[in-house]
Every structure is written in structure tokens, then in C-alpha cells.
Design a protein around this motif. Structure first.
Motif, PDB file in Angstrom:
ATOM      1  N   GLY A 110       0.782  -1.234   0.000  1.00  0.00           N
ATOM      2  CA  GLY A 110       0.000   0.000   0.000  1.00  0.00           C
ATOM      3  C   GLY A 110       0.812   1.282   0.000  1.00  0.00           C
ATOM      4  O   GLY A 110       0.263   2.369   0.180  1.00  0.00           O
ATOM      5  N   GLY A 112       2.328   2.783  -2.461  1.00  0.00           N
ATOM      6  CA  GLY A 112       2.095   3.639  -3.622  1.00  0.00           C
ATOM      7  C   GLY A 112       2.940   3.256  -4.829  1.00  0.00           C
ATOM      8  O   GLY A 112       3.179   4.084  -5.716  1.00  0.00           O
ATOM      9  N   THR A 114       2.358   0.944  -7.395  1.00  0.00           N
ATOM     10  CA  THR A 114       1.670   0.812  -8.676  1.00  0.00           C
ATOM     11  C   THR A 114       1.315   2.186  -9.230  1.00  0.00           C
ATOM     12  O   THR A 114       1.478   2.450 -10.428  1.00  0.00           O
ATOM     13  N   ARG A 140      -1.245  -9.402  -4.930  1.00  0.00           N
ATOM     14  CA  ARG A 140      -2.392  -8.649  -4.453  1.00  0.00           C
ATOM     15  C   ARG A 140      -3.562  -8.830  -5.404  1.00  0.00           C
ATOM     16  O   ARG A 140      -3.389  -8.771  -6.625  1.00  0.00           O
ATOM     17  N   GLN A 146      -5.074  -3.357 -12.021  1.00  0.00           N
ATOM     18  CA  GLN A 146      -4.790  -1.984 -11.587  1.00  0.00           C
ATOM     19  C   GLN A 146      -3.668  -1.380 -12.426  1.00  0.00           C
ATOM     20  O   GLN A 146      -3.783  -0.246 -12.914  1.00  0.00           O
TER      21      GLN A 146
HETATM   22  N1  LIG Z   1      -2.978  10.956  -1.789  1.00  0.00           N
HETATM   23  C1  LIG Z   1      -2.097  10.145  -2.370  1.00  0.00           C
HETATM   24  N2  LIG Z   1      -2.442   8.871  -2.596  1.00  0.00           N
HETATM   25  C2  LIG Z   1      -1.541   8.068  -3.180  1.00  0.00           C
HETATM   26  C3  LIG Z   1      -0.256   8.496  -3.568  1.00  0.00           C
HETATM   27  N3  LIG Z   1       0.384   7.448  -4.137  1.00  0.00           N
HETATM   28  C4  LIG Z   1      -0.479   6.408  -4.088  1.00  0.00           C
HETATM   29  N4  LIG Z   1      -1.646   6.782  -3.512  1.00  0.00           N
HETATM   30  C5  LIG Z   1      -2.827   5.970  -3.209  1.00  0.00           C
HETATM   31  O1  LIG Z   1      -2.430   5.004  -2.254  1.00  0.00           O
HETATM   32  C6  LIG Z   1      -3.137   3.794  -2.437  1.00  0.00           C
HETATM   33  C7  LIG Z   1      -2.153   2.671  -2.646  1.00  0.00           C
HETATM   34  O2  LIG Z   1      -1.429   2.924  -3.842  1.00  0.00           O
HETATM   35  P1  LIG Z   1      -0.855   1.760  -4.740  1.00  0.00           P
HETATM   36  O3  LIG Z   1      -0.124   2.386  -5.867  1.00  0.00           O
HETATM   37  O4  LIG Z   1      -1.905   0.774  -5.040  1.00  0.00           O
HETATM   38  O5  LIG Z   1       0.182   1.137  -3.703  1.00  0.00           O
HETATM   39  P2  LIG Z   1       1.077  -0.163  -3.874  1.00  0.00           P
HETATM   40  O6  LIG Z   1       2.335   0.121  -3.170  1.00  0.00           O
HETATM   41  O7  LIG Z   1       1.146  -0.545  -5.291  1.00  0.00           O
HETATM   42  O8  LIG Z   1       0.208  -1.207  -3.044  1.00  0.00           O
HETATM   43  P3  LIG Z   1       0.368  -2.816  -3.048  1.00  0.00           P
HETATM   44  O9  LIG Z   1       0.597  -3.215  -4.449  1.00  0.00           O
HETATM   45  O10 LIG Z   1      -0.911  -3.294  -2.461  1.00  0.00           O
HETATM   46  O11 LIG Z   1       1.527  -3.081  -2.147  1.00  0.00           O
HETATM   47  C8  LIG Z   1      -4.048   4.060  -3.618  1.00  0.00           C
HETATM   48  O12 LIG Z   1      -5.294   4.484  -3.102  1.00  0.00           O
HETATM   49  C9  LIG Z   1      -3.382   5.179  -4.362  1.00  0.00           C
HETATM   50  O13 LIG Z   1      -4.306   5.944  -5.101  1.00  0.00           O
HETATM   51  C10 LIG Z   1       0.086   9.867  -3.294  1.00  0.00           C
HETATM   52  O14 LIG Z   1       1.183  10.341  -3.565  1.00  0.00           O
HETATM   53  N5  LIG Z   1      -0.874  10.635  -2.698  1.00  0.00           N
END
Ligand SMILES: Nc1nc2c(ncn2[C@@H]2O[C@H](COP(=O)(O)OP(=O)(O)OP(=O)(O)O)[C@@H](O)[C@H]2O)c(=O)[nH]1
Ligand SMILES: Nc1nc2c(ncn2[C@@H]2O[C@H](COP(=O)(O)OP(=O)(O)OP(=O)(O)O)[C@@H](O)[C@H]2O)c(=O)[nH]1
Ligand SMILES: [Mg+2]
Ligand SMILES: [Mg+2]
Lengths: 319, 293
Positions: A110, A112, A114, A140, A146
Motif C-alpha cells: 500500500g 504507492g 503501482t 495482491r 490496476q
Molecule cells: N494521496 C495520495 N495517494 C496516493 C499516492 N500514491 C499512491 N496513492 C494511493 O495510495 C493507495 C495505494 O497505492 P498503490 O499504488 O496501489 O500502492 P502499492 O504500493 O502498489 O500497493 P500494493 O501493491 O498493495 O503493495 C491508492 O489508493 C493510491 O491511489 C500519493 O502520492 N498521494
């Protein structure tokens, strides 16, 4: 609830006004306030300890400046130290001499990653590159979908030979699904054959203590020999930043850091912790959910943010 | 753990010096308790050590554990509101909604909860009121299909989340199900527009059935910003309970101590992994022992 550091230091400044030199007591009083501010900003305890000790030492040895009172002088030193640790040497992406440039993303669940994959792809595309996104998170639920959506929004192609964890996969998530190492390797080969000059490999989120998944990340790294491994870390993280950053440094030996969700109101002390503990530069800031919410990291802005001082220099002038 | 070992070595010295107290404070800070609560706990502990004339390290450690447990409060009712409300003679589903900042584990928690409820032979409908994040509805649907519960979602991205939430609850009422679980998009609490949207979702849902639970999903790695999250989500969405996720990592989640106090609502559940069975009730004793190592 708490007064900001600015308020508390201003009070300290009042008491110290007019003194001509840095006494040990003056320094201690100021350093105590700074310690508290750093802890409230989530800077890791061991980093705070080391940092305040360094500041104290530097302040004790500091030349007395006629223009600044003692507390101002300490703040100036703190600010300078902060900026230096946060990245006296910020740098941009290292591009491969022979394309494709391979970029791997890693981090906690989570964080960020992706989203960042899409942001990087868009930014690189706008600079005239031809990035390919590779869906190597098969863990995931719907991570592949996504990334595909993100790729479409960025207007770049995605390499996704495996659907990953979806309802069609029989996947329980506690076992490893598919062959993410193979996907990553094939993705780089695909980029080479289709003449993409940058490949961005999205990986599953994982915990520092998850041996199995950390080994998988190391295997992906070994398979694709990336030019950059970017560690994505949430600006809201607290004391765990040190443990996690160290685990990823040991696990995948990242080359740079991206601080995400900086559009929030977290003070982001983790930035200092990670920079200090790993010595890796913080390269980018992720500042929103849209693919354009992405910028180069600014150490000076971050220093003011961590100290919660607005513009530190203005404060120094006013005091 | 090294923390626990360190604390133990501090506490196993004969007399506690100022440095020792500082080290105990650091142990609490390292768990993300925050400077305020850590100071308060230390004060309470010092007083008791003095009053009771405690000398043995093991006894001091036990006192610290007691003080921590006292603020976490084992007496709180941590059960979920699963009773179906009756409105104007109609038995409605129990409606639960998850809220929180981005990426904390809301969707995963809904999936795990659905699994638990189904295992208890309750009928469930999921509502995909995150219409914003790429593939958010697909992710929820995957969880739903795995446990065999339907997911109400919009056909396209960017639809009105309040409308989707409303549809899900209406479907729950029509199908006479026991529980409707509404997933919402992650949002940072300082985004006024997104928080207004969340307020609207709660209002619109309430028109169809009362909201039995609004669970604030907090990531255990969260530092002091967790307080700000609690404050704003509490005001906007009327939070009734906290879910502390990712406790399977190295983070201790100490911020919930202050959050629980601020909101006046208990931590009800913890997330212990990414799998469907990795959801457990919050057990104050385990949580405290986790902090002390
Ligand atoms: N406000 C905000 N939200 C962000 C930012 N980067 C990512 N998000 C949000 O954070 C959440 C997780 O982002 P992902 O890109 O899915 O994170 P991840 O690291 O790929 O997550 P996993 O694959 O589950 O480990 C999503 O709701 C995104 O929209 C940011 O810079 N600002
Ligand atoms: N280790 C661990 N990972 C978790 C836990 N709960 C959720 N996750 C992972 O955290 C990441 C984010 O989970 P989501 O359920 O998508 O989070 P979310 O709050 O719905 O995210 P947004 O909708 O983007 O705001 C995913 O990779 C999950 O598998 C947990 O208790 N432990
Ligand atoms: Mg991802
Ligand atoms: Mg979600």
C-alpha cells in the motif's frame, strides 16, 4: 494541541534575546525543543538521538555570529544538517548506457508503488522516452488489472502475461502465485525486442520480515539487473521506517527513495530516518492520486516541513 | 525482540537512574505511542514506583504493563454491531462501512470480514463505493467471489460513490441480507473535497438504513499523523470502531492508544496478513505485550 516548534522556539528566543554567545544551557534548551519536534514529526528515535548529538556538538563549537542570537544559531545549524542529510546530493534517474533502462519498484504493502509506476511512465513518456510497464505483482488481488488501468491512463503499454491474483486464479494469498521473477525477466526481454528504452517493473508489496517475499524481490532484482531500484515509502510512516528501510536495503539494495502521499499533512520525519539510515538519496515525491502528482524531491522544503517552521530562514530573521 | 531485551535490561538494573527512565520512554516512543502519551505513562509509572516503593525490576516491568493496559482499557466492548435494525417495521441489514487514508487495508478488511460473516452463516452484500482507484471495484469483487457474496458496483469508473453505496444497501434491503459491507476510496483527511464526499456517502446510505458500524482502518506503520486521521474521519464519518492492519509486520501500532482515547471508540479488529483468514479480534493484552516486546 501542541504548540508548533515555531511557537516554542519563539518563546525560547525571547529568553535568550540579547545574549552574545552560545552557552551550554542555551544549546540544551533549544536542542530539547528540537528533539521533541523531530519526534512529533515521526523521525525515528535512534536518528533523533544521533542527530541532536551532532547538532549539539556543532553548536558548541560554532563561531559566534554577531547577527544571530544563540537559539537562532542552533536552528540555523539544525536546518543545515537536515538539508544535508535529506540530500545534499539529490540526483535524477540513472539511464542505462545501452537501453533499456530497467527500473524496479519495491516497498511495503500500500505504499504507492503501482501508482508511482504510472507516474514515472507518464513523466518519462513526456520526456520522449518509450516506457513499458511490467506487471510482476501477481500477489495482491487485481494488482495486474490496476497496473493495466494505470498504464492506459498514462498512455503506455503494459506487459502482463499472467492475470495474477483474481477470482479466476484459485489464489489464497498466503502462497506465492505464479512466477513473478519470470514475468519480470520476460518483461525486460520484451522491452528489448520491442525497442522500449525504459522498463518499469511493478512488484508486490511485502513486509521486511517476510522472508519468502523478500527473497522473491531479491530474485527479481537478480533476474533483471535494474539500473534503479526505487524504494517507495509512505510519508505517514512512523518509527517503523528504520526497520523497514533497513530490511529493504538488505533485501533488494535499493538505489533511491520515493516519498509518497506527501500531499497529506504528515510531517514526514521518515524522510530523514530513511536518508540517514540508508544513505540512499530521496529522489522523488509522490503528491497525489493523479498520475501528474509527481515531483522531484526538495530537501529544503522537507527540512522546513519536518521542523514545522514554515520558512526557517524567515523565522531566524524575525527572532 | 531487541526492544524487549533492551527494556528488560534497563528494568533489571537495581535502581533506576534518569537515563533508565529515558530509555523506558524511548521504548514507548519506538512503538509510536507519541511524546505526549509516553510522558504521561512515564509520570504515572514514576509515581507508582515511588508510592509503592518498588525496587525489583520485574515488578517495575509489571507496573508498566499495567499502566499501558489501563490506557488501552480491556473493559471496552469491542464487538461489532451486527444486530439488524428495525426501521418502520422493516428489518434492515446491519450496514458497515470502512474509511481511512490511502492504502491502509480497507478493501482487504472488507474481504476478510465477509469471509468471517459467511462462516457465521450470515448473508452478505458488498458495496464497491471506491469508484476512483484503478481496479478498486475489481479487487473487491475478487474478494467477494472468493467467499461467494455478490458485489454491487458501478459499470464505469468515476461514478458517484454515494449512489453506489446507496444501491448496495438497497440491494441488501431488497434481498433481506444480514450485513452490507461498504468499501470506500482511500482519502487523505486534509482533502476537504474528498472528506465532503465521504460525508455525503454516509448521509445517503443512512437514508436507506442506519449505519451500524463505521470502521476507521489504520495501518500499524502509521506515525503521529494517525491522530489527525482520527480527528477528521471521526468528525466527518462518525467512526464507531478502529481496525488496526498490518500488525504482522514490525510496526507496533502504538498510535491507536491515543486515537482510541481521542475518538472514544475501541480498536475492534486487527489485520495480520494479506490472506482471507488474517483478521482477528483486538486483544489488549497481546497488543501491550507486543509493545513491550
Ligand atoms: N494521496 C495520495 N495517494 C496516493 C499516492 N500514491 C499512491 N496513492 C494511493 O495510495 C493507495 C495505494 O497505492 P498503490 O499504488 O496501489 O500502492 P502499492 O504500493 O502498489 O500497493 P500494493 O501493491 O498493495 O503493495 C491508492 O489508493 C493510491 O491511489 C500519493 O502520492 N498521494
Ligand atoms: N501484511 C499485511 N498486508 C495487508 C494487510 N491488510 C491489507 N494488506 C495489504 O495492503 C495493501 C493495501 O490493501 P487494500 O485493502 O487495497 O487497502 P485500501 O485501504 O483498500 O487501499 P485504497 O483503497 O487504495 O485506499 C494490499 O497489498 C493488501 O494486501 C495486513 O493486515 N497485513
Ligand atoms: Mg501495487
Ligand atoms: Mg481499497
Amino acid at each position: 494541541m501542541f504548540n508548533s516548534l515555531s511557537d516554542r522556539l519563539t518563546a525560547t528566543f525571547k529568553n535568550l534575546r540579547g545574549k552574545g554567545r552560545l552557552s551550554e544551557a542555551d544549546i540544551d534548551a533549544t536542542v530539547r525543543e528540537i528533539r521533541r519536534a523531530l519526534l512529533d514529526a515521526d523521525v525515528a528515535v535512534p536518528v533523533v538521538r544521533e542527530f541532536t548529538a551532532a547538532v549539539r556538538e556543532r553548536a558548541l563549537g560554532a563561531e559566534v555570529s554577531g547577527a544571530l542570537n544563540p537559539a537562532q544559531q542552533v536552528v540555523k545549524i539544525v536546518n543545515a544538517e537536515l538539508v544535508e542529510i535529506l540530500g545534499g546530493q539529490t540526483r535524477t534517474l540513472q539511464l542505462a548506457k545501452t537501453p533499456p533502462t530497467v527500473i524496479m519498484l519495491a516497498g511495503l504493502q500500500g505504499a504507492g508503488k503501482t501508482t508511482l509506476a504510472g507516474k514515472l511512465a507518464l513523466a518519462l513518456k513526456e520526456q520522449g522516452h518509450t516506457p513499458l510497464l511490467v506487471a510482476a505483482d501477481l500477489q495482491r488481488p487485481n494488482a495486474v488489472t490496476q497496473l493495466a488501468v494505470v498504464a492506459e491512463r498514462a498512455g503506455v503499454p503494459v506487459f502482463a502475461p499472467h492475470p495474477g491474483n483474481t477470482s479466476s486464479a484459485d489464489g489464497e494469498t498466503d502462497t506465492i502465485i505464479g512466477d513473478p521473477v519470470g514475468v519480470a525477466r520476460d518483461g525486460v526481454a520484451e522491452a528489448r525486442s520491442k525497442q522500449h528504452d525504459v522498463v518499469i517493473v511493478d512488484t508486490a508489496g511485502r513486509l521486511g520480515v517476510d522472508r519468502l517475499l523478500m527473497q522473491q524481490a531479491a530474485d527479481i532484482r537478480a533476474a533483471i539487473t535494474p539500473d534503479e531500484v526505487l524504494f517507495v515509502i509512505d510519508a505517514m510512516i512512523g518509527q517503523d521506517a528504520v526497520t523497514t528501510a533497513q530490511a529493504f536495503l538488505d533485501g533488494v539494495d535499493f538505489t533511491g527513495v520515493v516519498l509518497s502521499k506527501l500531499d497529506g499533512d504528515a510531517r514526514g520525519g521518515a524522510a530523514l530516518s530513511v536518508a540517514k539510515i540508508t544513505g540512499r538519496p530521496i529522489m522523488f515525491a509522490s503528491t497525489g492520486e493523479k498520475l501528474t502528482d509527481f515531483e522531484v524531491f526538495h530537501p529544503d522544503r522537507m527540512a522546513s516541513r519536518i521542523l514545522d517552521m514554515g520558512d526557517v530562514l524567515t523565522l531566524i530573521e524575525q527572532a | 525482540s531487541p526492544l524487549g531485551a533492551r527494556l528488560l535490561s534497563v528494568l533489571s538494573r537495581d535502581t533506576l537512574t534518569e537515563d533508565d527512565w529515558d530509555e523506558i520512554e524511548e521504548t514507548l516512543l519506538l512503538a509510536d505511542l507519541g511524546t505526549g502519551p509516553a510522558e504521561e505513562l512515564l509520570e504515572a509509572l514514576r509515581t507508582r514506583v515511588r508510592v509503592l516503593g518498588v525496587r525489583e525490576p520485574a515488578a517495575v516491568r509489571e507496573l508498566l504493563r499495567e499502566e499501558l493496559l489501563r490506557v488501552v482499557d480491556p473493559t471496552l466492548d469491542r464487538s461489532l454491531a451486527l444486530d439488524r435494525p428495525v426501521v418502520d417495521g422493516v428489518t434492515k441489514p446491519a450496514v458497515m462501512m470502512v474509511v481511512g487514508v490511502n492504502g491502509t487495508g480497507k478493501t482487504t478488511t472488507v474481504g476478510k470480514l465477509a469471509r468471517v460473516l459467511v462462516a457465521e452463516h450470515r448473508s452478505v452484500v458488498l458495496g464497491a463505493a471506491d469508484t476512483f482507484r484503478a481496479a478498486a471495484a475489481d479487487q473487491l469483487e475478487t474478494w467477494g467471489s472468493r467467499v461467494g457474496v455478490p458485489t454491487v458496483r458501478s459499470a464505469k469508473d468515476g461514478a458517484d460513490p454515494a449512489a453506489v453505496a446507496f444501491d448496495a444497501v438497497r440491494r441488501g434491503v431488497t434481498d433481506d441480507v444480514d450485513v452490507v459491507l461498504v468499501d470506500t476510496a482511500g482519502r487523505l483527511q486534509n482533502k476537504a473535497g474528498l472528506m465532503d464526499e465521504l460525508g455525503k456517502i454516509t448521509r445517503v446510505v443512512t437514508r436507506e438504513a442506519p449505519l451500524g458500524e463505521v470502521l476507521l482502518v489504520l495501518d500499524a506503520t502509521t506515525g503521529q499523523n494517525g491522530m489527525q486521521q482520527a480527528k477528521v474521519f471521526g468528525e466527518v464519518a462518525g467512526v464507531t470502531g478502529i481496525v488496526l492492519t498490518k500488525l504482522d509486520g514490525t510496526a507496533k501500532g502504538g498510535i491507536v492508544v491515543a486515537v482510541q482515547r481521542r475518538l472514544g471508540v475501541p480498536v475492534k479488529l486487527v489485520g495480520l496478513g494479506e490472506g482471507p483468514d488474517d483478521l482477528a479480534p483486538f486483544v489488549p493484552e497481546q497488543f501491550v505485550d507486543g509493545i513491550l516486546g
